[in-house]
Design a protein around this motif. Structure first.
Motif, PDB file in Angstrom:
ATOM      1  N   THR A 399       0.801  -1.219   0.000  1.00 14.96           N
ATOM      2  CA  THR A 399       0.000   0.000   0.000  1.00 14.96           C
ATOM      3  C   THR A 399       0.835   1.272   0.000  1.00 14.96           C
ATOM      4  O   THR A 399       0.321   2.349  -0.267  1.00 14.96           O
ATOM      5  CB  THR A 399      -0.931   0.011   1.226  1.00 14.96           C
ATOM      6  N   SER A 400       2.117   1.175   0.331  1.00 17.84           N
ATOM      7  CA  SER A 400       2.984   2.353   0.367  1.00 17.84           C
ATOM      8  C   SER A 400       4.432   1.899   0.279  1.00 17.84           C
ATOM      9  O   SER A 400       4.740   0.714   0.452  1.00 17.84           O
ATOM     10  CB  SER A 400       2.765   3.143   1.663  1.00 17.84           C
ATOM     11  N   LEU A 401       5.313   2.856   0.030  1.00 19.45           N
ATOM     12  CA  LEU A 401       6.736   2.539  -0.038  1.00 19.45           C
ATOM     13  C   LEU A 401       7.251   2.073   1.322  1.00 19.45           C
ATOM     14  O   LEU A 401       8.188   1.271   1.394  1.00 19.45           O
ATOM     15  CB  LEU A 401       7.522   3.751  -0.533  1.00 19.45           C
ATOM     16  N   MET A 402       6.645   2.555   2.412  1.00 14.96           N
ATOM     17  CA  MET A 402       7.030   2.102   3.749  1.00 14.96           C
ATOM     18  C   MET A 402       6.727   0.613   3.914  1.00 14.96           C
ATOM     19  O   MET A 402       7.536  -0.145   4.456  1.00 14.96           O
ATOM     20  CB  MET A 402       6.286   2.903   4.814  1.00 14.96           C
ATOM     21  N   MET A 403       5.563   0.168   3.443  1.00 15.83           N
ATOM     22  CA  MET A 403       5.207  -1.243   3.525  1.00 15.83           C
ATOM     23  C   MET A 403       6.133  -2.087   2.649  1.00 15.83           C
ATOM     24  O   MET A 403       6.464  -3.226   3.004  1.00 15.83           O
ATOM     25  CB  MET A 403       3.752  -1.444   3.110  1.00 15.83           C
ATOM     26  N   VAL A 404       6.550  -1.540   1.524  1.00 15.78           N
ATOM     27  CA  VAL A 404       7.512  -2.238   0.667  1.00 15.78           C
ATOM     28  C   VAL A 404       8.819  -2.454   1.424  1.00 15.78           C
ATOM     29  O   VAL A 404       9.408  -3.547   1.395  1.00 15.78           O
ATOM     30  CB  VAL A 404       7.765  -1.450  -0.633  1.00 15.78           C
ATOM     31  N   ALA A 405       9.278  -1.416   2.142  1.00 17.18           N
ATOM     32  CA  ALA A 405      10.519  -1.519   2.917  1.00 17.18           C
ATOM     33  C   ALA A 405      10.384  -2.562   4.023  1.00 17.18           C
ATOM     34  O   ALA A 405      11.303  -3.357   4.262  1.00 17.18           O
ATOM     35  CB  ALA A 405      10.874  -0.160   3.513  1.00 17.18           C
ATOM     36  N   ILE A 406       9.231  -2.595   4.697  1.00 13.81           N
ATOM     37  CA  ILE A 406       8.999  -3.593   5.759  1.00 13.81           C
ATOM     38  C   ILE A 406       9.023  -4.997   5.163  1.00 13.81           C
ATOM     39  O   ILE A 406       9.620  -5.923   5.728  1.00 13.81           O
ATOM     40  CB  ILE A 406       7.655  -3.317   6.461  1.00 13.81           C
ATOM     41  N   SER A 407       8.366  -5.154   4.020  1.00 14.07           N
ATOM     42  CA  SER A 407       8.320  -6.465   3.368  1.00 14.07           C
ATOM     43  C   SER A 407       9.718  -6.978   3.062  1.00 14.07           C
ATOM     44  O   SER A 407      10.049  -8.136   3.378  1.00 14.07           O
ATOM     45  CB  SER A 407       7.507  -6.378   2.076  1.00 14.07           C
ATOM     46  N   PHE A 408      10.555  -6.139   2.463  1.00 12.78           N
ATOM     47  CA  PHE A 408      11.888  -6.593   2.085  1.00 12.78           C
ATOM     48  C   PHE A 408      12.807  -6.745   3.290  1.00 12.78           C
ATOM     49  O   PHE A 408      13.750  -7.553   3.259  1.00 12.78           O
ATOM     50  CB  PHE A 408      12.475  -5.678   1.013  1.00 12.78           C
ATOM     51  N   ALA A 409      12.524  -6.023   4.376  1.00 12.34           N
ATOM     52  CA  ALA A 409      13.259  -6.253   5.617  1.00 12.34           C
ATOM     53  C   ALA A 409      12.956  -7.651   6.153  1.00 12.34           C
ATOM     54  O   ALA A 409      13.856  -8.362   6.633  1.00 12.34           O
ATOM     55  CB  ALA A 409      12.883  -5.194   6.652  1.00 12.34           C
ATOM     56  N   LEU A 410      11.693  -8.075   6.041  1.00  9.29           N
ATOM     57  CA  LEU A 410      11.316  -9.428   6.458  1.00  9.29           C
ATOM     58  C   LEU A 410      12.019 -10.479   5.598  1.00  9.29           C
ATOM     59  O   LEU A 410      12.469 -11.515   6.108  1.00  9.29           O
ATOM     60  CB  LEU A 410       9.795  -9.600   6.364  1.00  9.29           C
ATOM     61  N   TYR A 411      12.121 -10.218   4.297  1.00  8.89           N
ATOM     62  CA  TYR A 411      12.836 -11.153   3.424  1.00  8.89           C
ATOM     63  C   TYR A 411      14.321 -11.243   3.792  1.00  8.89           C
ATOM     64  O   TYR A 411      14.904 -12.337   3.766  1.00  8.89           O
ATOM     65  CB  TYR A 411      12.696 -10.736   1.957  1.00  8.89           C
ATOM     66  N   LEU A 412      14.913 -10.122   4.142  1.00 10.53           N
ATOM     67  CA  LEU A 412      16.324 -10.134   4.530  1.00 10.53           C
ATOM     68  C   LEU A 412      16.537 -10.947   5.803  1.00 10.53           C
ATOM     69  O   LEU A 412      17.502 -11.710   5.914  1.00 10.53           O
ATOM     70  CB  LEU A 412      16.829  -8.702   4.717  1.00 10.53           C
ATOM     71  N   ILE A 413      15.644 -10.775   6.776  1.00 11.09           N
ATOM     72  CA  ILE A 413      15.725 -11.562   8.009  1.00 11.09           C
ATOM     73  C   ILE A 413      15.558 -13.051   7.695  1.00 11.09           C
ATOM     74  O   ILE A 413      16.282 -13.906   8.215  1.00 11.09           O
ATOM     75  CB  ILE A 413      14.656 -11.107   9.022  1.00 11.09           C
ATOM     76  N   TYR A 414      14.599 -13.348   6.841  1.00 11.10           N
ATOM     77  CA  TYR A 414      14.330 -14.728   6.415  1.00 11.10           C
ATOM     78  C   TYR A 414      15.584 -15.337   5.783  1.00 11.10           C
ATOM     79  O   TYR A 414      15.993 -16.460   6.131  1.00 11.10           O
ATOM     80  CB  TYR A 414      13.176 -14.701   5.425  1.00 11.10           C
ATOM     81  N   LEU A 415      16.198 -14.611   4.849  1.00  9.91           N
ATOM     82  CA  LEU A 415      17.383 -15.123   4.158  1.00  9.91           C
ATOM     83  C   LEU A 415      18.574 -15.248   5.101  1.00  9.91           C
ATOM     84  O   LEU A 415      19.349 -16.216   5.009  1.00  9.91           O
ATOM     85  CB  LEU A 415      17.738 -14.196   2.993  1.00  9.91           C
ATOM     86  N   ALA A 416      18.729 -14.286   6.010  1.00  9.76           N
ATOM     87  CA  ALA A 416      19.821 -14.365   6.983  1.00  9.76           C
ATOM     88  C   ALA A 416      19.662 -15.601   7.859  1.00  9.76           C
ATOM     89  O   ALA A 416      20.631 -16.330   8.114  1.00  9.76           O
ATOM     90  CB  ALA A 416      19.849 -13.102   7.837  1.00  9.76           C
ATOM     91  N   GLY A 417      18.439 -15.854   8.320  1.00 14.23           N
ATOM     92  CA  GLY A 417      18.187 -17.056   9.116  1.00 14.23           C
ATOM     93  C   GLY A 417      18.458 -18.320   8.334  1.00 14.23           C
ATOM     94  O   GLY A 417      19.012 -19.286   8.869  1.00 14.23           O
ATOM     95  N   LEU A 418      18.080 -18.317   7.053  1.00 14.44           N
ATOM     96  CA  LEU A 418      18.322 -19.490   6.205  1.00 14.44           C
ATOM     97  C   LEU A 418      19.811 -19.775   6.069  1.00 14.44           C
ATOM     98  O   LEU A 418      20.246 -20.934   6.169  1.00 14.44           O
ATOM     99  CB  LEU A 418      17.694 -19.251   4.826  1.00 14.44           C
ATOM    100  N   VAL A 419      20.610 -18.730   5.873  1.00 16.74           N
ATOM    101  CA  VAL A 419      22.064 -18.896   5.738  1.00 16.74           C
ATOM    102  C   VAL A 419      22.664 -19.427   7.033  1.00 16.74           C
ATOM    103  O   VAL A 419      23.505 -20.345   7.022  1.00 16.74           O
ATOM    104  CB  VAL A 419      22.728 -17.558   5.347  1.00 16.74           C
ATOM    105  N   VAL A 420      22.229 -18.883   8.165  1.00 13.62           N
ATOM    106  CA  VAL A 420      22.757 -19.317   9.465  1.00 13.62           C
ATOM    107  C   VAL A 420      22.423 -20.786   9.722  1.00 13.62           C
ATOM    108  O   VAL A 420      23.278 -21.568  10.155  1.00 13.62           O
ATOM    109  CB  VAL A 420      22.205 -18.432  10.600  1.00 13.62           C
ATOM    110  N   ILE A 421      21.177 -21.151   9.460  1.00 12.79           N
ATOM    111  CA  ILE A 421      20.769 -22.547   9.685  1.00 12.79           C
ATOM    112  C   ILE A 421      21.534 -23.487   8.756  1.00 12.79           C
ATOM    113  O   ILE A 421      21.949 -24.582   9.158  1.00 12.79           O
ATOM    114  CB  ILE A 421      19.247 -22.701   9.466  1.00 12.79           C
ATOM    115  N   TYR A 422      21.734 -23.062   7.508  1.00 14.02           N
ATOM    116  CA  TYR A 422      22.471 -23.895   6.557  1.00 14.02           C
ATOM    117  C   TYR A 422      23.913 -24.099   7.036  1.00 14.02           C
ATOM    118  O   TYR A 422      24.442 -25.219   6.989  1.00 14.02           O
ATOM    119  CB  TYR A 422      22.452 -23.246   5.180  1.00 14.02           C
ATOM    120  N   LYS A 423      24.563 -23.031   7.510  1.00 12.36           N
ATOM    121  CA  LYS A 423      25.931 -23.145   8.026  1.00 12.36           C
ATOM    122  C   LYS A 423      25.968 -24.080   9.238  1.00 12.36           C
ATOM    123  O   LYS A 423      26.876 -24.912   9.363  1.00 12.36           O
ATOM    124  CB  LYS A 423      26.459 -21.767   8.414  1.00 12.36           C
TER     125      LYS A 423
END
Length: 491
Positions: A399-423
């Motif tokens: 709905t806004s650029l702020m929500m876009v930023a929140i969404s991609f912040a969640l993806y970054l956290i998701y990917l960081a967790g995935l990398v840590v678990i894989y290691k």
């Protein structure tokens, strides 16, 4: 059966509570609201030729059993029965996720079911639509819970493969390997789920792509699990399932309409997107004189009504452009393209229904072929914007650029967790690798769905919310179950 046996009385008690809570929620809201009729609902009820067979047949079965004379909520009673059955399926999906995740602990089981219910709550009480898909007479009412079950079964299948590979390393001959991997309850269940899903709505072809993508990842790219024969077997299985779905579609139309054809209207999505980014100059790529003039007539009407990309203004950001595209899409398709193409076919061909509908698809196909072979920068831009918006809608609200930023912040956290678990799993003999598998599947599904929807139609919650509950489940598992891995991150 894909349900593993429960031996613990405590587990039985907690899973029974989860099932009862989910059933109470879905049944209560469904019976309070009654059947929700959306814009597309009449086409499923009337068994329109543009619809895949499963959902119209589901409604036909209930209509045959209960008739149309009994009314409830101002609608035929059989639609209420449909809501009850749909609610039961959504209940089972929430319960099934909770049951599989119970192995991590009882709290995770409740959380897993909660996230499935929470997505429905958002749709009912927060989002503008004000209703849940479980109570709506749309294909999403069946496709969404079945997709959740598909993802979990796919996870179980890869877990089973990993466990078998670890315990039977070097002990299986080729025939035994194939039998253990492909002739088991999980793989057979996956094939059945895919067959049903793609026969409910064509968007669910993403499940075929997910199977191929996961197989490519694990059978081709990952050296540890590499097996080219497994990849080819998966490819063959997907071809068989898609062929079976087309045969089902043709049989349905032959019995119902006397024509051995698949459902029509598949060109509409690509047509609307290509038309939105086109202009009059593209007419030179259409060799047929009549269809060329038809294209010019349609472009002129679209331009006059301000429906094209060229009608956007310089002060519009990329979200504004996607909104303009979404607002234009149905107008281009339903108000302009379909009536004008049907009129053209009626004037130039002597064909009765349903042959006339097939010819309409072919006329659209001529224009599509001409436009798609000459993609513009504008088309690439629109598709890219839609893909990004689809990613946002998959875990948030665009709905806004702020929500876009929140969404991609969640993806970054998701990917960081995935990398840590894989290691961690690599450093500890694949311990906890199952979370990596689930994270891969959910992220793969979101990416494939966002690209396929973004390239053909406009993203909206109805098309993007399929894996939302599972996305947040993975995020929860990464953050709360593996917070003990903080020392690993520092190293």
């Amino acid at each position: 059966m894909i349900l593993n046996r429960i031996d613990s009385n405590i587990e039985k008690k907690h899973l029974a509570i989860i099932a009862l809570l989910a059933a109470a929620f879905y049944m209560a809201i469904g019976l309070i609201d009654g059947p929700v009729i959306a814009a597309d609902s009449p086409s499923y009820i009337s068994m329109d030729i543009t619809r895949e067979p499963v959902y119209p047949l589901f409604l036909l079965m209930l209509r045959t059993i209960f008739g149309e004379s009994i009314q409830l909520y101002g609608l035929p009673f059989y639609l209420t029965v449909a809501v009850i059955l749909q609610s039961m399926l959504w209940t089972f999906a929430a319960y099934y996720v909770g049951r599989v995740v119970y192995k991590y602990g009882v709290i995770y089981s409740y959380v897993a079911a909660f996230f499935q219910i929470a997505v429905s709550c958002i749709n009912r009480f927060i989002a503008n639509r004000g209703s849940m898909y479980s109570e709506t007479i749309l294909t999403e009412s069946l496709a969404m819970p079945l997709y959740v079950i598909f993802c979990v079964v796919l996870w179980q299948w890869y877990e089973d493969n990993a466990a078998r590979r670890k315990s039977q390393a070097g002990k299986e001959d080729a025939l035994t390997y194939i039998r253990n991997r492909f002739w088991n309850r999980y793989f057979i269940t996956l094939l059945l789920l895919i067959l049903v899903l793609i026969s409910i709505r064509k968007q669910m072809l993403i499940t075929v792509l997910m199977m191929l993508a996961m197989s490519f990842l694990h059978d081709i790219l990952f050296k540890k699990s590499r097996s080219i024969k497994s990849f080819f077997i998966t490819m063959i299985a997907m071809v068989v399932v898609v062929t079976a779905s087309n045969l089902m579609d043709c049989t349905y139309n032959y019995v119902h309409r006397g024509a051995w054809i698949t459902h029509t209207g598949n060109n509409k999505a690509a047509f609307c997107t290509l038309m939105y980014a086109a202009n009059e100059s593209y007419a030179e790529y259409i060799s047929d004189e009549g269809i060329r003039q038809l294209f010019l007539d349609m472009i002129a009407v679209c331009d006059e009504e301000g429906l094209l990309l060229k009608n956007t203004t310089a002060d519009m950001n990329w979200l504004d452009i996607t909104e303009h595209y979404a607002d234009s899409y149905d107008v281009i398709g339903y108000n302009i393209m379909m009536p004008m193409v049907d009129e053209y076919v009626a004037e130039n061909y002597s064909a009765d229904y349903p042959e006339s509908v097939v010819i309409s698809d072919e006329v659209q196909g001529v224009i599509i072929d001409a436009l798609i072979k000459h993609p513009s920068i504008g088309l690439v831009q629109v598709v890219f914007y839609n893909i990004v918006k689809g990613l946002v809608y998959s875990n948030c609200r665009a709905t806004s650029l702020m929500m876009v930023a929140i969404s991609f912040a969640l993806y970054l956290i998701y990917l960081a967790g995935l990398v840590v678990i894989y290691k961690y799993s690599r450093a500890n003999d694949d311990k906890e690798y199952d979370i990596v598998l689930l994270a891969e599947i959910i992220l793969m599904g979101i990416l494939i769905n966002s690209v396929s929807v973004g390239a053909t139609i406009f993203p909206q919650p109805r098309y993007m919310a399929y894996g939302m509950g599972l996305f947040f489940l993975v995020l929860f598992l990464e953050i709360f179950k593996y917070v003990k891995w903080k020392p690993l991150i520092r190293h």
